[in-house]
Scaffold this motif. Sequence first.
Motif, short mmCIF file in Angstrom:
data_model
loop_
_atom_site.label_atom_id
_atom_site.label_comp_id
_atom_site.label_asym_id
_atom_site.label_seq_id
_atom_site.Cartn_x
_atom_site.Cartn_y
_atom_site.Cartn_z
N LYS A 41 0.85 -1.19 0.00
CA LYS A 41 0.00 0.00 0.00
C LYS A 41 0.89 1.25 0.00
O LYS A 41 1.94 1.27 0.65
N VAL A 42 0.43 2.26 -0.73
CA VAL A 42 1.19 3.51 -0.85
C VAL A 42 0.24 4.68 -0.66
O VAL A 42 -0.81 4.75 -1.31
N ASP A 63 -7.55 -0.48 6.19
CA ASP A 63 -8.43 -1.55 6.68
C ASP A 63 -8.54 -1.55 8.20
O ASP A 63 -8.56 -2.59 8.85
N LEU A 64 -8.64 -0.34 8.75
CA LEU A 64 -8.80 -0.19 10.18
C LEU A 64 -10.21 0.32 10.48
O LEU A 64 -10.89 0.87 9.61
N SER A 65 -10.65 0.12 11.72
CA SER A 65 -11.93 0.64 12.16
C SER A 65 -11.78 1.13 13.59
O SER A 65 -11.68 0.35 14.53
N LEU A 66 -11.71 2.46 13.72
CA LEU A 66 -11.52 3.07 15.04
C LEU A 66 -12.78 3.83 15.44
O LEU A 66 -13.55 4.26 14.58
N SER A 67 -12.95 4.00 16.73
CA SER A 67 -14.15 4.67 17.23
C SER A 67 -14.12 6.16 16.87
O SER A 67 -13.07 6.74 16.59
N ASP A 68 -15.30 6.77 16.91
CA ASP A 68 -15.39 8.20 16.62
C ASP A 68 -14.54 9.02 17.59
O ASP A 68 -13.92 10.02 17.20
N ASP A 69 -14.51 8.60 18.84
CA ASP A 69 -13.72 9.33 19.84
C ASP A 69 -12.23 9.27 19.52
O ASP A 69 -11.52 10.27 19.68
N VAL A 70 -11.76 8.11 19.09
CA VAL A 70 -10.34 7.97 18.74
C VAL A 70 -10.02 8.81 17.51
O VAL A 70 -8.99 9.49 17.47
N ILE A 71 -10.91 8.80 16.53
CA ILE A 71 -10.71 9.63 15.34
C ILE A 71 -10.62 11.10 15.74
O ILE A 71 -9.73 11.84 15.28
#
Length: 297
Positions: A126-127, A214-222
């Motif tokens: 990935k780039v 391909d990650l899925s983080l919570s709204d708070d972490v974002i």
Amino acid sequence: MSENQELKRHCLLVPVKGVLLTEHIANNYKAVSAFCPDPSDLLIATYPKAGTTWVQEIVDLLLHNGDSETCKRAPIPIRIPFLENTARLGIPSSLDLLKAMDPPRVIKTHLPFHLIPKGFWENKCKVIYVARNAKDNLVSYFYFHKMNLTHPEPGPWEGFIQKFMNGQVPWGSWYDHVKGYWEEREKRNILYLFYEDMKENPRREVERIMRYLDLSLSDDVISRIVELTSFEIMKENPTTNYTFMSKPVFDHSLSTFMRKGEVGDWKNYFTPEQATEFDEDYEKKMKHVNIPFRTQL
């Protein structure tokens, strides 16, 4: 200027496959081109001063779930090695750093598309590519030349504009650089980002990077990552603001590494005549591509 600084200003630019590189990087290019990444490695590619450090920090925080303390474990060029950088002035060789790291690794480069080691494409790495509009990029690069004592002296502003337009600066032509990755972006699965989009809506662009990884983080972490990677926070962060690099590498009294981080700052430097000449040259060089750059928001 000290004798040591004078010596550093005698930096030579050496052509490698049509691209000017600083002498120490040009001499190391054969070893760099032979580098074989792991398929899990991620490459962050940019023309210099286009938002490289910003995206590096975003990626590191995404990979560590927004943990700011973990992302202060080391200065950013140790966490994310600069592929073509050599061992000099107390800085380890990036190839040596990479050998000591287990994949997946995040790697930074300023090399144009055709100088990237072929292993990145063969292994379908990935780039992420980040592009910044030419005028703001030029201003930022001019000030970076002032403070980076391992680059040639930039000379007067009006002369540096000509050097930039002619590709007579380290890493060569901005025009060829942004076009090279743009034209290959779909074939090579390159995430092509724009600095201006990141300034306009940083959360949207952080989420784009997250999905690409391909990650899925919570709204708070974002939200935390967006805050931690604001220009103001990063400028005060000793692991990202390059204050760990002192003379004879960077002279922060001449200009800070993180200077303004604005879109449209070029208007404070270009005269109307310079802007007209630059625009006419830009149209010629970019007429066969339709890259949606914005010079103001």
